[in-house]
Design a protein around this motif. Structure first.
Motif, PDB file in Angstrom:
ATOM      1  N   SER A 109      35.424  25.187  45.580  1.00 22.04           N
ATOM      2  CA  SER A 109      35.942  25.394  44.317  1.00 22.04           C
ATOM      3  C   SER A 109      37.261  25.483  44.341  1.00 22.04           C
ATOM      4  CB  SER A 109      35.440  26.348  43.608  1.00 22.04           C
ATOM      5  OG  SER A 109      35.554  27.807  44.353  1.00 22.04           O
ATOM      6  N   THR A 183      32.391  34.414  44.112  1.00 22.17           N
ATOM      7  CA  THR A 183      32.567  35.191  43.195  1.00 22.17           C
ATOM      8  C   THR A 183      33.850  34.661  42.635  1.00 22.17           C
ATOM      9  OG1 THR A 183      34.034  37.530  44.197  1.00 22.17           O
ATOM     10  CG2 THR A 183      31.207  37.306  44.067  1.00 22.17           C
ATOM     11  N   LYS A 184      34.357  35.166  40.956  1.00 21.52           N
ATOM     12  CA  LYS A 184      34.554  35.236  40.175  1.00 21.52           C
ATOM     13  C   LYS A 184      36.722  35.921  40.582  1.00 21.52           C
ATOM     14  CE  LYS A 184      37.315  34.643  35.841  1.00 21.52           C
ATOM     15  NZ  LYS A 184      38.545  35.310  36.425  1.00 21.52           N
ATOM     16  N   ARG A 187      37.418  35.260  44.482  1.00 22.09           N
ATOM     17  CA  ARG A 187      38.343  33.061  44.343  1.00 22.09           C
ATOM     18  C   ARG A 187      39.705  33.848  43.529  1.00 22.09           C
ATOM     19  NH1 ARG A 187      34.871  31.644  40.648  1.00 22.09           N
ATOM     20  NH2 ARG A 187      33.709  30.826  43.333  1.00 22.09           N
ATOM     21  N   ASP A 188      39.821  34.579  42.753  1.00 19.36           N
ATOM     22  CA  ASP A 188      40.597  34.595  42.361  1.00 19.36           C
ATOM     23  C   ASP A 188      41.937  35.715  43.100  1.00 19.36           C
ATOM     24  OD1 ASP A 188      40.064  33.684  39.328  1.00 19.36           O
ATOM     25  OD2 ASP A 188      39.371  36.080  38.725  1.00 19.36           O
TER      26      ASP A 188
END
Length: 193
Positions: A109, A183-184, A187-188
């Motif tokens: 991702s 996980t978002k 990643r953020d």
């Protein structure tokens, strides 16, 4: 308890012990253990605790190099100025196997992000053990072997161990133990460094 009940109990325990002995002696125990733990991670119950740690006085030590599984030397200094996700693992470690598919998905991702690098470092005594564990897997992330040892910043009490170094060379995340990093929130966190 009568004799028949005792015999049934012993038979049940014998089958269970035989099953685990089979897994142990065939070398399948870490594979099965890792698969079960990976399913557990997929549930989302185990997530990394992201806390921005103030380590402004602790610079990451970029001294050291590793052996890539393609035979090329990898120098830590080449990662200066980038966000670096490092994971320490071994072939015999079930929790390491469990989190690898999730790290692979995280890597995929973020693959286009030029400022973020990944380095998965195998710690097996024999590089071939690490290489064999990775063969045939669909995981995609940069891997290396600690053939030349680890510097002090990469020493750990347990594996898997994951750390993140920001572009300024500060360790901003450190965790011993497995987690689902795909996980978002995580990643953020990486994108925000």
């Amino acid at each position: 308890m009568n004799r028949e009940t005792i015999f049934k109990e012993l038979k049940s325990w014998g089958l269970i012990l035989a099953f685990f002995a089979f897994l142990y002696f065939t070398g399948l125990l870490p594979v099965v253990q890792g698969a079960i733990q990976s399913v557990l991670l997929s549930t989302g119950l185990i997530k990394p605790k992201i806390e921005r740690v103030d380590l402004t006085n602790n610079d990451f030590d970029y001294r050291g190099h590793f052996m890539g599984f393609d035979g090329k030397r990898i120098d830590l200094e080449d990662y200066k100025g980038k966000t670096l996700f490092i994971n320490l693992w071994a072939s015999w470690c079930g929790p390491c196997r469990a989190e690898m598919p999730h790290i692979s998905e995280l890597y995929k991702s973020l693959e286009g992000e030029e400022k973020i690098e990944f380095l998965m470092i195998g710690l097996d005594n024999d590089i071939e053990k690490s290489r064999r564990m990775l063969e045939g897997k669909s995981w995609t992330f940069p891997t290396a072997h600690a053939s030349f040892g680890l510097n002090e910043d990469l020493q750990s009490e347990s594996i898997p161990t994951t750390l993140v170094v920001n572009p300024e060379g500060k360790i901003v995340f450190y965790q011993e133990g497995m987690s689902n990093f795909n996980t978002k929130e995580f990643r953020d966190f990486l994108l925000g460094l």
